[in-house]
Design an enzyme around this catalytic site. Structure first.
Site, PDB file in Angstrom:
ATOM      1  N   ILE A 156       0.864  -1.178   0.000  1.00 23.27           N
ATOM      2  CA  ILE A 156       0.000   0.000   0.000  1.00 23.27           C
ATOM      3  C   ILE A 156       0.904   1.233   0.000  1.00 23.27           C
ATOM      4  O   ILE A 156       2.083   1.163   0.320  1.00 23.27           O
ATOM      5  CB  ILE A 156      -0.981   0.020   1.199  1.00 23.27           C
ATOM      6  CG1 ILE A 156      -0.236  -0.100   2.534  1.00 23.27           C
ATOM      7  CG2 ILE A 156      -2.009  -1.082   1.065  1.00 23.27           C
ATOM      8  CD1 ILE A 156      -1.167  -0.092   3.743  1.00 23.27           C
ATOM      9  N   ASP A 157       0.346   2.362  -0.384  1.00 17.82           N
ATOM     10  CA  ASP A 157       1.135   3.583  -0.545  1.00 17.82           C
ATOM     11  C   ASP A 157       1.733   4.050   0.777  1.00 17.82           C
ATOM     12  O   ASP A 157       1.237   3.739   1.856  1.00 17.82           O
ATOM     13  CB  ASP A 157       0.268   4.701  -1.122  1.00 17.82           C
ATOM     14  CG  ASP A 157      -0.155   4.451  -2.551  1.00 17.82           C
ATOM     15  OD1 ASP A 157       0.524   3.662  -3.229  1.00 17.82           O
ATOM     16  OD2 ASP A 157      -1.168   5.044  -2.978  1.00 17.82           O
ATOM     17  N   LYS A 158       2.770   4.853   0.662  1.00 16.94           N
ATOM     18  CA  LYS A 158       3.495   5.379   1.820  1.00 16.94           C
ATOM     19  C   LYS A 158       2.554   6.041   2.822  1.00 16.94           C
ATOM     20  O   LYS A 158       2.654   5.818   4.035  1.00 16.94           O
ATOM     21  CB  LYS A 158       4.544   6.395   1.340  1.00 16.94           C
ATOM     22  CG  LYS A 158       5.265   7.144   2.449  1.00 16.94           C
ATOM     23  CD  LYS A 158       6.229   8.167   1.870  1.00 16.94           C
ATOM     24  CE  LYS A 158       6.914   8.969   2.973  1.00 16.94           C
ATOM     25  NZ  LYS A 158       7.854   9.976   2.413  1.00 16.94           N
ATOM     26  N   ARG A 259      -7.238   6.220  -5.728  1.00 15.49           N
ATOM     27  CA  ARG A 259      -6.963   7.637  -5.937  1.00 15.49           C
ATOM     28  C   ARG A 259      -7.258   8.048  -7.379  1.00 15.49           C
ATOM     29  O   ARG A 259      -7.873   9.100  -7.633  1.00 15.49           O
ATOM     30  CB  ARG A 259      -5.513   7.926  -5.569  1.00 15.49           C
ATOM     31  CG  ARG A 259      -5.199   7.604  -4.113  1.00 15.49           C
ATOM     32  CD  ARG A 259      -3.710   7.443  -3.852  1.00 15.49           C
ATOM     33  NE  ARG A 259      -2.999   8.700  -4.036  1.00 15.49           N
ATOM     34  CZ  ARG A 259      -1.669   8.801  -4.012  1.00 15.49           C
ATOM     35  NH1 ARG A 259      -0.929   7.729  -3.836  1.00 15.49           N
ATOM     36  NH2 ARG A 259      -1.104   9.973  -4.183  1.00 15.49           N
TER      37      ARG A 259
END
EC number: 5.4.99.-
Length: 350
Positions: A156-158, A259
């Site tokens: 998953i994203d930062k 997103r």
């Protein structure tokens, strides 16, 4: 020989790709490990044999051994690690919010501002640095050779918080990777997005690929010819005048999928600076409103996205397992601030 159906695209949420080969008519019988070595760039025979031993290869839907001899019409499916730019994983001692752990799987609640794996600009302090330390404490002999990428099967994203699943054995990694490919892993995210989402629920089914100009970003390609299939189901949980709280369920796992998909329907995620959500996209022109939004950005200084629910089949027991992660404090405070705002401020024209 035909190679087809290479999924997923480089740098997607899943970290394994599936390569499918069909053996042409007239192909001479040959050991499958040798046949693959000749067709896979930078693949050693030893690595291929290791992959076959743990079940990463099937022929006509069934696992085979390295000495299996191919024949015309055979359908080969090989799972292999996608190879993003990243450096050696050096174990580092750090606190991990472990939600569940047994001999096969590890479920961690990831905080924001933490990269999942080492890469350019992030050689240490990543989740995998901590996972490597944790695993070595219980099994000092474990390495990236014995457990590739220390069991990472998705990412998953930062700045996305929430649940991430890791495998503790190569066999478990294969089992979990197949579940991601078959879309049987349940993943629900909670997001705050700009605007009043009109439909109570819906599905976004639009291909995603890298942006042609801005290579660190991704975008949708409605023509269906560019990019990879991406499917997001969403449901509105709460409407707060100029923002909405939505639950998103991933059917596929492309990079930045939620997103990009929510932006494509006009509802960019709140404070998502990469996709323009760090500007006032909905609301009034008044200075007090601008200050209110700036205060909201300060409360939640990141993209408002949380990996809330994770469900999968246990790779050993076959039991269906579900985990939920409470909404982090920054998003709780953000939503509550908007609730208070809409109680005292009627909806005004922009």
């Amino acid at each position: 020989m035909q190679e087809e159906d290479i999924l997923p695209e480089e740098n997607t949420e899943e970290v394994y790709e599936r390569k499918t080969f069909t053996i042409d008519k007239g192909e001479e019988p040959k050991r499958v490990d040798k046949w693959l070595q000749a067709r896979l760039e930078n693949a050693t025979r030893n690595k291929i044999q290791q992959a076959i031993d743990i079940g990463l290869l099937t022929v006509n839907g069934k696992p085979v051994k390295s000495n299996y001899k191919i024949k015309p019409g055979d359908n080969l499916v090989l799972l292999s690690l996608v190879n993003p730019e990243y450096s050696e994983i050096v174990p580092e001692k750090m606190p991990l919010d472990i939600v569940y752990e047994d001999d096969a799987v590890l479920v961690i609640n990831k905080p924001h501002n933490m990269v999942v794996h080492p890469g350019v600009g992030n050689y240490s302090g990543t989740l995998l640095n901590g996972v490597a330390w944790h695993l070595k404490e219980h099994n000092p002999g474990i390495t990236e050779d014995t457990l590739p990428r220390f069991g990472m099967v998705h990412r998953i994203d930062k700045n996305t918080t929430g649940l991430i699943l890791l495998a503790k054995t190569p066999e478990a990694a294969v089992h979990l990777a197949k579940q991601f490919f078959n879309h049987t892993v349940d993943r629900k995210y909670l997001a705050v997005v700009w605007g009043d989402v009109q439909e109570d629920e819906g599905t976004i089914n639009v291909n995603i690929a890298r942006h042609q100009r801005f290579r660190k970003m991704f975008t949708t390609y409605p023509d269906g010819e560019t990019g990879k299939t991406a499917i997001t189901h969403y449901r509105v949980l709460e409407r707060l005048n100029y923002v909405s709280v939505v639950e998103c369920m991933l059917e596929t796992g492309r990079t930045h999928q939620i997103r990009v998909h929510m932006k494509s329907i006009g509802h960019t995620l709140f404070n998502d600076w990469e996709y323009g959500g760090d500007k006032i996209l909905k609301g009034t022109i008044y200075a007090k409103y601008k200050q209110f939004v700036e205060n909201c950005f300060a409360i939640c200084p990141r993209c408002a996205l949380h990996a809330k629910t994770l469900g999968f089949e246990h790779p050993v027991t076959g039991q269906r397992m579900f985990f939920e992660s409470a909404l982090p404090e920054d998003m709780q405070q953000l939503i509550e601030k908007w609730r208070k705002y809409v109680r005292v401020k009627p909806l005004e024209e922009e």
